[in-house]
Design a protein around this motif. Structure first.
Motif, mmCIF file in Angstrom:
data_model
loop_
_atom_site.group_PDB
_atom_site.id
_atom_site.type_symbol
_atom_site.label_atom_id
_atom_site.label_comp_id
_atom_site.label_asym_id
_atom_site.label_seq_id
_atom_site.Cartn_x
_atom_site.Cartn_y
_atom_site.Cartn_z
ATOM 1 N N LEU A 62 0.830 -1.208 0.000
ATOM 2 C CA LEU A 62 0.000 0.000 0.000
ATOM 3 C C LEU A 62 0.864 1.258 0.000
ATOM 4 C CD1 LEU A 62 -2.807 -0.991 2.533
ATOM 5 C CD2 LEU A 62 -3.124 -0.439 0.126
ATOM 6 N N ASN A 63 1.983 1.205 0.697
ATOM 7 C CA ASN A 63 2.884 2.349 0.732
ATOM 8 C C ASN A 63 3.416 2.671 -0.663
ATOM 9 O OD1 ASN A 63 6.100 3.248 1.432
ATOM 10 N ND2 ASN A 63 4.465 4.306 2.510
ATOM 11 N N LEU A 64 3.733 1.631 -1.436
ATOM 12 C CA LEU A 64 4.199 1.847 -2.817
ATOM 13 C C LEU A 64 3.121 2.521 -3.660
ATOM 14 C CD1 LEU A 64 6.005 -1.541 -3.621
ATOM 15 C CD2 LEU A 64 7.067 0.666 -3.165
ATOM 16 N N TYR A 65 1.887 2.027 -3.548
ATOM 17 C CA TYR A 65 0.778 2.602 -4.310
ATOM 18 C C TYR A 65 0.532 4.050 -3.885
ATOM 19 C CZ TYR A 65 -0.792 -1.737 -6.578
ATOM 20 O OH TYR A 65 -0.897 -2.853 -7.384
ATOM 21 N N TYR A 66 0.582 4.292 -2.598
ATOM 22 C CA TYR A 66 0.330 5.639 -2.061
ATOM 23 C C TYR A 66 1.389 6.627 -2.550
ATOM 24 C CZ TYR A 66 0.208 9.391 1.455
ATOM 25 O OH TYR A 66 0.171 10.611 2.098
ATOM 26 N N LEU A 67 2.660 6.247 -2.464
ATOM 27 C CA LEU A 67 3.734 7.144 -2.899
ATOM 28 C C LEU A 67 3.673 7.391 -4.403
ATOM 29 C CD1 LEU A 67 6.749 5.854 -0.763
ATOM 30 C CD2 LEU A 67 5.341 7.887 -0.389
ATOM 31 N N ASN A 68 3.316 6.364 -5.168
ATOM 32 C CA ASN A 68 3.168 6.548 -6.618
ATOM 33 C C ASN A 68 2.034 7.515 -6.931
ATOM 34 O OD1 ASN A 68 5.259 4.914 -7.510
ATOM 35 N ND2 ASN A 68 4.025 3.063 -7.548
ATOM 36 N N ALA A 69 0.928 7.434 -6.157
ATOM 37 C CA ALA A 69 -0.191 8.355 -6.356
ATOM 38 C C ALA A 69 0.229 9.791 -6.043
ATOM 39 C CB ALA A 69 -1.370 7.942 -5.479
ATOM 40 N N LYS A 70 1.006 9.969 -4.980
ATOM 41 C CA LYS A 70 1.492 11.303 -4.627
ATOM 42 C C LYS A 70 2.395 11.858 -5.730
ATOM 43 C CE LYS A 70 2.799 12.686 -0.640
ATOM 44 N NZ LYS A 70 3.512 12.846 0.644
ATOM 45 N N ASN A 71 3.278 11.016 -6.249
ATOM 46 C CA ASN A 71 4.182 11.460 -7.314
ATOM 47 C C ASN A 71 3.417 11.779 -8.589
ATOM 48 O OD1 ASN A 71 6.499 11.229 -5.737
ATOM 49 N ND2 ASN A 71 6.824 9.077 -6.307
ATOM 50 N N MET A 72 2.386 10.972 -8.878
ATOM 51 C CA MET A 72 1.568 11.217 -10.070
ATOM 52 C C MET A 72 0.842 12.544 -9.955
ATOM 53 S SD MET A 72 0.815 10.042 -12.995
ATOM 54 C CE MET A 72 -0.376 10.360 -14.292
#
Length: 316
Positions: A62-72
């Protein structure tokens, strides 16, 4: 069609417990003093090994998905040459009554709150969006409490829309399992959360009785969704075990809606639990909940004693 080919056509990657546990990365989250009792449900059996082998890798994914969403979000703003308001990352958790949704939601909330980014994470249950008992009674829906038609979906849509529009302060209604009803004049207030977990049996269900063509799904507001699954026989067993445990605890409270069950004989109470399971929970599971399983991004499979046996992750 051979087994391997069938597996390749699945939209999910499947990991048994040992395979899933092996994916876990070294974590700095303190677990030694974790109060498991405060996180687990009435008859859940949450162990430290379950946390480290199952829920910690889920948290890391979930942390990977969350950080990718923030970067996007950041990259999109740069491309569009504008500053759009930050909106919370929403995680939906679905599954049958008594399958352990609340325990999973609280465990994930704890692990997320301990991420290095220290996000502000709120947990909301969809029980608060049930119609009050007075309305359910007037509609003849008390025996269908938990079915899609027993929820004020427009109110739930409004709540999720406010979250995703970036509104700073959003409120959700509160439900009492003691009185088995909405708590009047009490609201849960969310103030600029980074992550919101929305837990409930109905969160992956499609809209019912849609007249218009563009009626959204509740899950349209989710960035990630989890479904907790188990064999029906196990879920029925857990429901009846929980019912019996509550008879000797919460139901004994004179203010409890179910106080009358605490005064029954064990045989009478078991007959009531069996009837509620067959008429309400089993029907709702088969008709409305289980068909939504394959809409989830991640499926947690449970076996005996609530122990997780398998994790499925939707392929990208």
């Amino acid at each position: 069609m051979n087994k391997q080919l069938t597996k390749d056509y699945s939209p999910y990657l499947t990991f048994n417990r040992s395979e899933w546990s092996a994916l876990s990365r070294r974590s700095t989250i303190p677990l030694e003093d974790l109060d498991l009792q405060s996180l687990q449900g009435v008859n859940d059996r949450l162990s430290l090994s379950e946390v480290t082998e199952v829920y910690q890798p889920i948290s890391q994914l979930l942390n990977l998905y969350y950080l990718n969403a923030k970067n996007m979000h950041k990259d999109s703003n740069h491309f569009l040459q504008m500053e759009t308001k930050k909106v919370p990352y929403i995680i939906g958790i679905a599954g049958s009554v008594a399958v352990g949704k609340s325990t999973t939601a609280r465990m994930i909330q704890y692990l997320i709150s301990e991420w290095p980014e220290q996000p502000k994470v709120d947990l909301v249950t969809t029980d608060g969006f049930l119609y009050p008992n007075e309305i359910l009674e007037s509609k003849g829906l008390m025996k269908k409490k938990g079915f899609p038609e027993s929820y004020d979906i427009s109110k739930l849509f409004k709540f999720l829309s406010e979250l995703k529009s970036g509104q700073s302060v959003v409120q959700a209604p509160v439900y009492s399992h003691l009185t088995y009803n909405i708590v009047r004049d009490e609201m849960q207030t969310l103030t600029e959360p980074d992550i919101v977990i929305v837990e409930g049996i109905n969160v992956l269900q499609p809209p019912k009785n849609v007249r218009g063509k563009d009626k959204p799904f509740i899950s349209d507001f989710f960035d990630f969704s989890i479904y907790i699954d188990a064999e029906e026989a196990n879920v029925e067993k857990w429901y009846k075990e929980r019912f019996q445990l509550l008879r000797s605890t919460a139901f004994k409270n004179p203010k409890s809606y179910f106080n009358k069950f605490a005064k029954m004989s064990e045989g009478e109470a078991l007959a009531i639990a069996d009837r509620i399971w067959k008429e309400t929970n089993h029907t709702n599971l088969k008709k409305n909940i289980l068909p939504t399983k394959n809409r989830a991004d991640l499926i947690i499979e449970k076996g005996e004693g609530h122990s997780v046996t398998e994790v499925k992750v939707r392929k990208l």
